[in-house]
Write a protein that holds these residues in place. Structure first.
Motif, PDB file in Angstrom:
ATOM      1  N   ASP A   2       0.802  -1.218   0.000  1.00 41.75           N
ATOM      2  CA  ASP A   2       0.000   0.000   0.000  1.00 41.75           C
ATOM      3  C   ASP A   2       0.837   1.272   0.000  1.00 41.75           C
ATOM      4  N   THR A   3       2.028   1.183   0.504  1.00 48.81           N
ATOM      5  CA  THR A   3       2.897   2.360   0.529  1.00 48.81           C
ATOM      6  C   THR A   3       4.337   1.926   0.290  1.00 48.81           C
ATOM      7  N   LEU A   4       5.150   2.876  -0.045  1.00 49.23           N
ATOM      8  CA  LEU A   4       6.580   2.613  -0.199  1.00 49.23           C
ATOM      9  C   LEU A   4       7.224   2.597   1.182  1.00 49.23           C
ATOM     10  N   MET A   5       8.345   1.947   1.290  1.00 45.36           N
ATOM     11  CA  MET A   5       9.042   1.881   2.577  1.00 45.36           C
ATOM     12  C   MET A   5      10.105   2.978   2.629  1.00 45.36           C
ATOM     13  N   VAL A   6       9.660   4.236   2.565  1.00 49.68           N
ATOM     14  CA  VAL A   6      10.557   5.388   2.586  1.00 49.68           C
ATOM     15  C   VAL A   6      10.184   6.255   3.777  1.00 49.68           C
ATOM     16  N   ASP A   7      11.171   6.641   4.555  1.00 47.74           N
ATOM     17  CA  ASP A   7      10.941   7.490   5.720  1.00 47.74           C
ATOM     18  C   ASP A   7      10.887   8.947   5.265  1.00 47.74           C
ATOM     19  N   LEU A   8       9.686   9.408   4.900  1.00 49.49           N
ATOM     20  CA  LEU A   8       9.529  10.773   4.402  1.00 49.49           C
ATOM     21  C   LEU A   8       9.856  11.800   5.481  1.00 49.49           C
ATOM     22  N   GLN A  78       6.506  10.976  -1.841  1.00 49.26           N
ATOM     23  CA  GLN A  78       5.212  11.289  -1.247  1.00 49.26           C
ATOM     24  C   GLN A  78       4.096  11.125  -2.282  1.00 49.26           C
ATOM     25  N   GLU A  79       4.325  11.577  -3.490  1.00 49.76           N
ATOM     26  CA  GLU A  79       3.330  11.444  -4.562  1.00 49.76           C
ATOM     27  C   GLU A  79       3.109   9.973  -4.919  1.00 49.76           C
ATOM     28  N   MET A  80       4.199   9.207  -4.974  1.00 49.10           N
ATOM     29  CA  MET A  80       4.057   7.773  -5.255  1.00 49.10           C
ATOM     30  C   MET A  80       3.273   7.083  -4.149  1.00 49.10           C
ATOM     31  N   ASP A  81       3.566   7.418  -2.898  1.00 49.45           N
ATOM     32  CA  ASP A  81       2.813   6.854  -1.774  1.00 49.45           C
ATOM     33  C   ASP A  81       1.330   7.192  -1.894  1.00 49.45           C
ATOM     34  N   LEU A  90       0.362   3.169 -10.698  1.00 53.90           N
ATOM     35  CA  LEU A  90       1.658   3.802 -10.828  1.00 53.90           C
ATOM     36  C   LEU A  90       2.747   2.728 -10.756  1.00 53.90           C
ATOM     37  N   GLY A  91       3.551   2.675 -11.751  1.00 55.82           N
ATOM     38  CA  GLY A  91       4.662   1.744 -11.768  1.00 55.82           C
ATOM     39  C   GLY A  91       4.285   0.358 -12.244  1.00 55.82           C
ATOM     40  N   ALA A  92       3.034   0.155 -12.607  1.00 54.76           N
ATOM     41  CA  ALA A  92       2.619  -1.152 -13.092  1.00 54.76           C
ATOM     42  C   ALA A  92       3.210  -1.379 -14.488  1.00 54.76           C
ATOM     43  N   PRO A  93       3.577  -2.612 -14.793  1.00 52.53           N
ATOM     44  CA  PRO A  93       4.134  -2.890 -16.132  1.00 52.53           C
ATOM     45  C   PRO A  93       3.098  -2.598 -17.210  1.00 52.53           C
TER      46      PRO A  93
END
Length: 94
Positions: A2-8, A78-81, A90-93
């Protein structure tokens, strides 16, 4: 996922710290120019002072650029999340 693993929040704090370093460098007092009353040495010291100031200015510009790039990365993540949370492909093949 559901979200990226990035510490915004961590990226935001890092940007703040980088900007604080740039600010401290910009606010640093100029070095008092040393003069030894020897023509050759005074010329050499003058050249060193000029190079030092040039390097300092370039360092501030580099640090500002680093902060801009980190801010951009944080906004992109943040936008990708946000897109992932909304179920975007987003980012789907293709």
């Amino acid at each position: 996922m559901d979200t990226l693993m990035v510490d915004l929040d961590g990226l935001t704090r890092l940007v703040e710290q980088v900007r604080a370093v740039a600010s401290r460098l910009q606010d640093a007092p100029e070095l008092e120019r040393a003069r030894v009353r020897h023509p050759g040495l005074d010329v050499t010291l003058g050249r060193f002072d000029e190079r030092w100031e040039r390097v300092l200015r370039q360092g501030v510009r580099d640090i500002d650029e680093l902060a801009r790039r980190l801010e951009l990365a944080a906004r992109c993540y943040q936008e990708m999340d946000r897109s992932l949370a909304q179920g975007s492909d987003l980012g789907a093949p293709r």
